[in-house]
Design an enzyme around this catalytic site. Sequence first.
Site, PDB file in Angstrom:
ATOM      1  N   LYS A  13       0.830  -1.209   0.000  1.00 11.90           N
ATOM      2  CA  LYS A  13       0.000   0.000   0.000  1.00 11.90           C
ATOM      3  C   LYS A  13       0.867   1.263   0.000  1.00 11.90           C
ATOM      4  CE  LYS A  13      -1.962  -1.016   3.963  1.00 11.90           C
ATOM      5  NZ  LYS A  13      -1.281  -2.285   4.304  1.00 11.90           N
ATOM      6  N   ARG A  88      -9.888   0.987   8.201  1.00 14.25           N
ATOM      7  CA  ARG A  88      -9.431  -0.368   8.486  1.00 14.25           C
ATOM      8  C   ARG A  88     -10.490  -1.183   9.200  1.00 14.25           C
ATOM      9  NH1 ARG A  88      -3.606   0.505   8.496  1.00 14.25           N
ATOM     10  NH2 ARG A  88      -2.555  -1.368   9.102  1.00 14.25           N
ATOM     11  N   ARG A 123      11.909  -5.186   4.876  1.00  9.99           N
ATOM     12  CA  ARG A 123      11.556  -3.776   4.644  1.00  9.99           C
ATOM     13  C   ARG A 123      12.483  -2.829   5.417  1.00  9.99           C
ATOM     14  NH1 ARG A 123       5.645  -1.636   5.555  1.00  9.99           N
ATOM     15  NH2 ARG A 123       5.874  -2.673   7.559  1.00  9.99           N
ATOM     16  N   ARG A 156      11.183  -1.103  10.992  1.00 13.02           N
ATOM     17  CA  ARG A 156      10.047  -0.766  11.850  1.00 13.02           C
ATOM     18  C   ARG A 156       9.940  -1.733  13.018  1.00 13.02           C
ATOM     19  NH1 ARG A 156       4.830   0.420   8.182  1.00 13.02           N
ATOM     20  NH2 ARG A 156       3.868  -0.872   9.785  1.00 13.02           N
ATOM     21  N   ARG A 167      -0.654  -8.888  13.214  1.00  9.74           N
ATOM     22  CA  ARG A 167      -1.195  -7.895  12.265  1.00  9.74           C
ATOM     23  C   ARG A 167      -1.984  -8.576  11.156  1.00  9.74           C
ATOM     24  NH1 ARG A 167       4.266  -5.295  10.815  1.00  9.74           N
ATOM     25  NH2 ARG A 167       3.145  -4.091   9.235  1.00  9.74           N
TER      26      ARG A 167
HETATM   27  P1  AP5 Z   1       4.847  -1.613   1.927  1.00  7.63           P
HETATM   28  O1  AP5 Z   1       4.519  -0.779   0.737  1.00  7.63           O
HETATM   29  O2  AP5 Z   1       5.564  -0.976   3.051  1.00  7.63           O
HETATM   30  O3  AP5 Z   1       3.510  -2.357   2.455  1.00  7.63           O
HETATM   31  P2  AP5 Z   1       2.255  -1.786   3.223  1.00  7.63           P
HETATM   32  O4  AP5 Z   1       1.063  -2.412   2.604  1.00  7.63           O
HETATM   33  O5  AP5 Z   1       2.297  -0.294   3.303  1.00  7.63           O
HETATM   34  O6  AP5 Z   1       2.503  -2.469   4.626  1.00  7.63           O
HETATM   35  P3  AP5 Z   1       2.441  -1.886   6.110  1.00  7.63           P
HETATM   36  O7  AP5 Z   1       3.210  -2.819   6.977  1.00  7.63           O
HETATM   37  O8  AP5 Z   1       2.834  -0.437   6.151  1.00  7.63           O
HETATM   38  O9  AP5 Z   1       0.938  -2.026   6.409  1.00  7.63           O
HETATM   39  P4  AP5 Z   1       0.297  -2.021   7.762  1.00  7.63           P
HETATM   40  O10 AP5 Z   1      -1.109  -1.887   7.333  1.00  7.63           O
HETATM   41  O11 AP5 Z   1       0.600  -3.162   8.655  1.00  7.63           O
HETATM   42  O12 AP5 Z   1       0.995  -0.788   8.523  1.00  7.63           O
HETATM   43  P5  AP5 Z   1       0.529   0.701   8.817  1.00  7.63           P
HETATM   44  O13 AP5 Z   1       1.733   1.543   8.880  1.00  7.63           O
HETATM   45  O14 AP5 Z   1      -0.570   1.100   7.928  1.00  7.63           O
HETATM   46  O15 AP5 Z   1       5.642  -2.906   1.397  1.00  7.63           O
HETATM   47  C1  AP5 Z   1       6.196  -3.839   2.321  1.00  7.63           C
HETATM   48  C2  AP5 Z   1       7.606  -4.259   1.870  1.00  7.63           C
HETATM   49  O16 AP5 Z   1       7.503  -5.037   0.670  1.00  7.63           O
HETATM   50  C3  AP5 Z   1       8.533  -3.093   1.506  1.00  7.63           C
HETATM   51  O17 AP5 Z   1       9.830  -3.423   1.892  1.00  7.63           O
HETATM   52  C4  AP5 Z   1       8.424  -2.979  -0.028  1.00  7.63           C
HETATM   53  O18 AP5 Z   1       9.614  -2.465  -0.609  1.00  7.63           O
HETATM   54  C5  AP5 Z   1       8.191  -4.435  -0.417  1.00  7.63           C
HETATM   55  N1  AP5 Z   1       7.302  -4.573  -1.563  1.00  7.63           N
HETATM   56  C6  AP5 Z   1       6.139  -3.902  -1.773  1.00  7.63           C
HETATM   57  N2  AP5 Z   1       5.542  -4.314  -2.918  1.00  7.63           N
HETATM   58  C7  AP5 Z   1       6.356  -5.300  -3.436  1.00  7.63           C
HETATM   59  C8  AP5 Z   1       6.281  -6.121  -4.610  1.00  7.63           C
HETATM   60  N3  AP5 Z   1       5.256  -6.051  -5.485  1.00  7.63           N
HETATM   61  N4  AP5 Z   1       7.276  -7.005  -4.824  1.00  7.63           N
HETATM   62  C9  AP5 Z   1       8.298  -7.105  -3.941  1.00  7.63           C
HETATM   63  N5  AP5 Z   1       8.433  -6.364  -2.825  1.00  7.63           N
HETATM   64  C10 AP5 Z   1       7.470  -5.461  -2.571  1.00  7.63           C
HETATM   65  O19 AP5 Z   1      -0.077   0.544  10.288  1.00  7.63           O
HETATM   66  C11 AP5 Z   1       0.760   0.183  11.372  1.00  7.63           C
HETATM   67  C12 AP5 Z   1      -0.055   0.090  12.643  1.00  7.63           C
HETATM   68  O20 AP5 Z   1      -0.659   1.376  12.928  1.00  7.63           O
HETATM   69  C13 AP5 Z   1      -1.226  -0.900  12.626  1.00  7.63           C
HETATM   70  O21 AP5 Z   1      -0.811  -2.198  12.951  1.00  7.63           O
HETATM   71  C14 AP5 Z   1      -2.151  -0.279  13.679  1.00  7.63           C
HETATM   72  O22 AP5 Z   1      -1.708  -0.590  14.972  1.00  7.63           O
HETATM   73  C15 AP5 Z   1      -1.971   1.211  13.469  1.00  7.63           C
HETATM   74  N6  AP5 Z   1      -2.934   1.766  12.512  1.00  7.63           N
HETATM   75  C16 AP5 Z   1      -2.656   2.333  11.300  1.00  7.63           C
HETATM   76  N7  AP5 Z   1      -3.780   2.723  10.677  1.00  7.63           N
HETATM   77  C17 AP5 Z   1      -4.800   2.376  11.505  1.00  7.63           C
HETATM   78  C18 AP5 Z   1      -6.212   2.498  11.397  1.00  7.63           C
HETATM   79  N8  AP5 Z   1      -6.807   3.047  10.316  1.00  7.63           N
HETATM   80  N9  AP5 Z   1      -6.957   2.022  12.432  1.00  7.63           N
HETATM   81  C19 AP5 Z   1      -6.392   1.502  13.537  1.00  7.63           C
HETATM   82  N10 AP5 Z   1      -5.058   1.344  13.681  1.00  7.63           N
HETATM   83  C20 AP5 Z   1      -4.269   1.788  12.678  1.00  7.63           C
HETATM   84 MG    MG Z   2       2.561   1.087   4.861  1.00  7.54          MG
END
Ligand code: AP5
Ligand code: MG
Length: 210
Positions: A13, A88, A123, A156, A167
């Site tokens: 994402k 979410r 990552r 992270r 997660r």
């Molecule tokens: P990346 O692009 O970083 O993936 P992502 O989908 O953004 O994954 P996240 O871990 O950021 O998602 P998340 O939802 O757990 O975390 P968030 O920060 O939103 O890609 C991942 C890796 O793969 C990278 O190294 C990239 O280079 C590689 N990659 C990507 N695409 C690829 C491909 N096609 N091929 C090969 N490699 C690839 O949330 C974190 C925490 O915050 C949550 O757990 C929760 O506690 C809280 N939080 C955030 N938003 C909310 C909400 N709305 N409600 C409640 N809690 C929330």
């Molecule tokens: Mg992300």
Amino acid sequence: MKLIMLGAPGAGKGTQAQILSDKYCIPTISTGAIIRGAIKNETPTGKLAKGYIDRGELVPDDVVIGIIKERLSEDDCTGGFILDGFPRTIPQAEALDSLGIEIDRVVDIEVDDDLIVKRLSGRRECSKCGATYHVVNNPSEKGDICERCSAPLIRRADDNPETIKSRLSVYHSQTEPLIEFYKSKGNLLVADGNGSLDATYNAIIKALEA
Ligand code: AP5
Ligand code: MG
């Protein structure tokens, strides 16, 4: 253009949002990044959220909805935006509706669970601008520092095997129902995210421009 990026942790994402944000000249709003910033700055919201993030659980809806309301009222959102990681839960999606915000497209990036662990364990994230890299799949040209702003890259805290498992489980139980929610509204686009970064980007553009 008002877009939502939906998908499991590590689906890509943030990576794809970063590219789309440059292409369409609209900001990416990542609730995860905003919360990590609050934790780093030890704000009251950050102190409240830390335990949830560390356990791989969702931060309570009212806290995240408050963050989004405030952020969407800023001037740079008037021409559109990309929501990365919000909504979410169904109550979060309903809160967005009740703000009167009409989302144009919801992009669901679908990736198999077994690939997620490999992606998240490799990552690296910029400690300053939040740009995302992968040690094998998408390394920074500058090694351990960010190509965009030259700040150090970090791992992270929630990218450890135990928290990743939690997660993923939270994603399946609390976030996946949003796929049906947006399908029934008629604005869901599904992109296969199991391929390379470029293949995923092309699948998203094909769906968006169809
Ligand atoms: P990346 O692009 O970083 O993936 P992502 O989908 O953004 O994954 P996240 O871990 O950021 O998602 P998340 O939802 O757990 O975390 P968030 O920060 O939103 O890609 C991942 C890796 O793969 C990278 O190294 C990239 O280079 C590689 N990659 C990507 N695409 C690829 C491909 N096609 N091929 C090969 N490699 C690839 O949330 C974190 C925490 O915050 C949550 O757990 C929760 O506690 C809280 N939080 C955030 N938003 C909310 C909400 N709305 N409600 C409640 N809690 C929330
Ligand atoms: Mg992300």
